[in-house]
Write a protein that holds these residues in place. Structure first.
Motif, mmCIF file in Angstrom:
data_model
loop_
_atom_site.group_PDB
_atom_site.id
_atom_site.type_symbol
_atom_site.label_atom_id
_atom_site.label_comp_id
_atom_site.label_asym_id
_atom_site.label_seq_id
_atom_site.Cartn_x
_atom_site.Cartn_y
_atom_site.Cartn_z
ATOM 1 N N VAL A 1 -81.857 -132.334 -60.529
ATOM 2 C CA VAL A 1 -81.120 -131.960 -59.320
ATOM 3 C C VAL A 1 -80.511 -133.231 -58.742
ATOM 4 C CG1 VAL A 1 -81.248 -130.998 -57.000
ATOM 5 C CG2 VAL A 1 -82.684 -130.063 -58.805
ATOM 6 N N PRO A 2 -79.218 -133.447 -58.968
ATOM 7 C CA PRO A 2 -78.576 -134.600 -58.317
ATOM 8 C C PRO A 2 -78.320 -134.237 -56.850
ATOM 9 C CG PRO A 2 -77.033 -133.477 -59.778
ATOM 10 C CD PRO A 2 -78.325 -132.754 -59.878
ATOM 11 N N LEU A 3 -79.277 -134.593 -55.977
ATOM 12 C CA LEU A 3 -79.196 -134.191 -54.563
ATOM 13 C C LEU A 3 -77.893 -134.667 -53.944
ATOM 14 C CD1 LEU A 3 -82.875 -134.738 -53.422
ATOM 15 C CD2 LEU A 3 -81.699 -132.575 -53.811
ATOM 16 N N GLY A 4 -77.263 -133.770 -53.231
ATOM 17 C CA GLY A 4 -75.985 -134.073 -52.591
ATOM 18 C C GLY A 4 -74.787 -133.741 -53.463
ATOM 19 N N ALA A 5 -75.017 -133.530 -54.766
ATOM 20 C CA ALA A 5 -73.909 -133.183 -55.669
ATOM 21 C C ALA A 5 -73.624 -131.694 -55.522
ATOM 22 C CB ALA A 5 -74.265 -133.523 -57.107
ATOM 23 N N ARG A 6 -72.390 -131.378 -55.161
ATOM 24 C CA ARG A 6 -72.011 -129.981 -54.921
ATOM 25 C C ARG A 6 -70.725 -129.652 -55.665
ATOM 26 N NH1 ARG A 6 -75.485 -127.911 -51.393
ATOM 27 N NH2 ARG A 6 -76.534 -129.345 -49.984
ATOM 28 N N ASP A 7 -70.547 -128.374 -55.959
ATOM 29 C CA ASP A 7 -69.303 -127.945 -56.587
ATOM 30 C C ASP A 7 -68.240 -127.731 -55.514
ATOM 31 O OD1 ASP A 7 -69.850 -125.471 -55.434
ATOM 32 O OD2 ASP A 7 -70.196 -124.446 -57.325
ATOM 33 N N LEU A 8 -67.076 -127.242 -55.897
ATOM 34 C CA LEU A 8 -65.968 -127.084 -54.945
ATOM 35 C C LEU A 8 -66.260 -126.078 -53.837
ATOM 36 C CD1 LEU A 8 -62.961 -127.188 -57.426
ATOM 37 C CD2 LEU A 8 -63.776 -129.002 -55.913
ATOM 38 N N GLU A 9 -67.163 -125.128 -54.087
ATOM 39 C CA GLU A 9 -67.533 -124.142 -53.066
ATOM 40 C C GLU A 9 -68.701 -124.610 -52.210
ATOM 41 O OE1 GLU A 9 -66.957 -122.873 -56.352
ATOM 42 O OE2 GLU A 9 -64.918 -122.450 -55.693
ATOM 43 N N GLY A 10 -69.181 -125.832 -52.436
ATOM 44 C CA GLY A 10 -70.273 -126.379 -51.633
ATOM 45 C C GLY A 10 -71.657 -126.022 -52.124
ATOM 46 N N GLU B 1 -82.653 -128.324 -48.464
ATOM 47 C CA GLU B 1 -81.740 -127.607 -47.568
ATOM 48 C C GLU B 1 -82.472 -127.070 -46.343
ATOM 49 O OE1 GLU B 1 -79.248 -124.823 -49.585
ATOM 50 O OE2 GLU B 1 -78.110 -126.432 -50.503
ATOM 51 N N PHE B 2 -83.728 -126.722 -46.498
ATOM 52 C CA PHE B 2 -84.546 -126.274 -45.374
ATOM 53 C C PHE B 2 -84.656 -127.394 -44.347
ATOM 54 C CE2 PHE B 2 -88.741 -125.448 -43.401
ATOM 55 C CZ PHE B 2 -88.542 -124.141 -42.977
ATOM 56 N N GLU B 3 -84.907 -128.621 -44.824
ATOM 57 C CA GLU B 3 -84.995 -129.780 -43.930
ATOM 58 C C GLU B 3 -83.655 -130.075 -43.270
ATOM 59 O OE1 GLU B 3 -86.389 -132.984 -46.346
ATOM 60 O OE2 GLU B 3 -88.343 -132.064 -46.662
ATOM 61 N N GLU B 4 -82.559 -129.987 -44.042
ATOM 62 C CA GLU B 4 -81.232 -130.295 -43.516
ATOM 63 C C GLU B 4 -80.760 -129.269 -42.495
ATOM 64 O OE1 GLU B 4 -78.717 -130.566 -46.936
ATOM 65 O OE2 GLU B 4 -79.515 -132.529 -47.526
ATOM 66 N N ASN B 5 -81.304 -128.063 -42.541
ATOM 67 C CA ASN B 5 -80.889 -127.001 -41.626
ATOM 68 C C ASN B 5 -81.909 -126.753 -40.530
ATOM 69 O OD1 ASN B 5 -78.269 -125.847 -42.693
ATOM 70 N ND2 ASN B 5 -79.521 -126.004 -44.536
ATOM 71 N N ASN B 6 -82.598 -127.817 -40.144
ATOM 72 C CA ASN B 6 -83.553 -127.764 -39.025
ATOM 73 C C ASN B 6 -84.584 -126.652 -39.180
ATOM 74 O OD1 ASN B 6 -82.261 -129.926 -37.716
ATOM 75 N ND2 ASN B 6 -80.708 -128.505 -36.951
ATOM 76 N N THR C 1 -80.901 -120.841 -45.748
ATOM 77 C CA THR C 1 -80.260 -122.081 -46.184
ATOM 78 C C THR C 1 -78.972 -121.760 -46.936
ATOM 79 O OG1 THR C 1 -81.332 -122.172 -48.339
ATOM 80 C CG2 THR C 1 -82.557 -123.111 -46.484
ATOM 81 N N PRO C 2 -78.064 -122.731 -47.060
ATOM 82 C CA PRO C 2 -76.826 -122.503 -47.806
ATOM 83 C C PRO C 2 -77.073 -122.013 -49.231
ATOM 84 C CG PRO C 2 -76.664 -124.545 -46.581
ATOM 85 C CD PRO C 2 -78.073 -124.054 -46.427
ATOM 86 N N ALA C 3 -78.158 -122.465 -49.865
ATOM 87 C CA ALA C 3 -78.448 -122.034 -51.236
ATOM 88 C C ALA C 3 -78.714 -120.536 -51.312
ATOM 89 C CB ALA C 3 -79.638 -122.805 -51.808
#
Length: 140
Positions: free
Chosen positions: A12-21, A57-62, A67-69
């Motif tokens: 999992v390359p954390l922070g690596a996202r595709d064009l749709e996020g 993502e749980f941590e990033e979304n308070n 989560t976005p995932a």
């Protein structure tokens, strides 16, 4: 599980996202070594990586339970470089596919298969039997 993770079978390359996020996961079957890992270890490695995505993502979304995932899903890049036929095992494929499409709490939004070896078409005709229409429609 530790050996599968050390071999880099899935990352999992954390922070690596595709064009749709969507968060990217990278699987490298060429790194598989069945003398050290079995199908259950591979499946555990997939689940562990999905857990890392969800936890991050749980941590990033308070600490929001959504989560976005869960909405956008994750994208898997399956790199088949340096893969020979011995890396494809029906039991591993059935276990991973079954758990991903039937039990995963995160959406699998896209699967990209890169560097397909010459024999992949034959293998795919067998593997596709186990893949549901919804998941199959997300594969390129």
């Amino acid at each position: 599980l530790a050996i599968a993770l050390r071999l880099g079978v899935i990352q999992v390359p954390l922070g690596a996202r595709d064009l749709e996020g969507r968060q990217l996961l990278v699987a490298r079957m060429g790194h598989l070594d069945y003398t050290h890992v079995g199908p259950i270890d591979i499946c555990k490695a997939f689940w562990y990586m999905f857990h890392i995505v969800y936890e991050k993502e749980f941590e990033e979304n308070n600490a929001s339970s959504e989560t976005p995932a869960q909405f956008k899903g994750v994208s898997l890049i399956q790199n088949l470089a340096n893969v020979d036929r011995s890396k494809f095992r029906r039991e591993t494929a059935q276990l991973v596919i079954g758990t991903v499409q039937d039990n995963l709490p995160i959406r699998m939004s896209g699967i990209r298969i890169l560097n397909q070896p010459w024999f992949f078409t034959a293998i795919w005709s067998i593997l596709s039997i186990f893949i549901g229409a919804k998941l199959k429609s997300r594969m390129t």
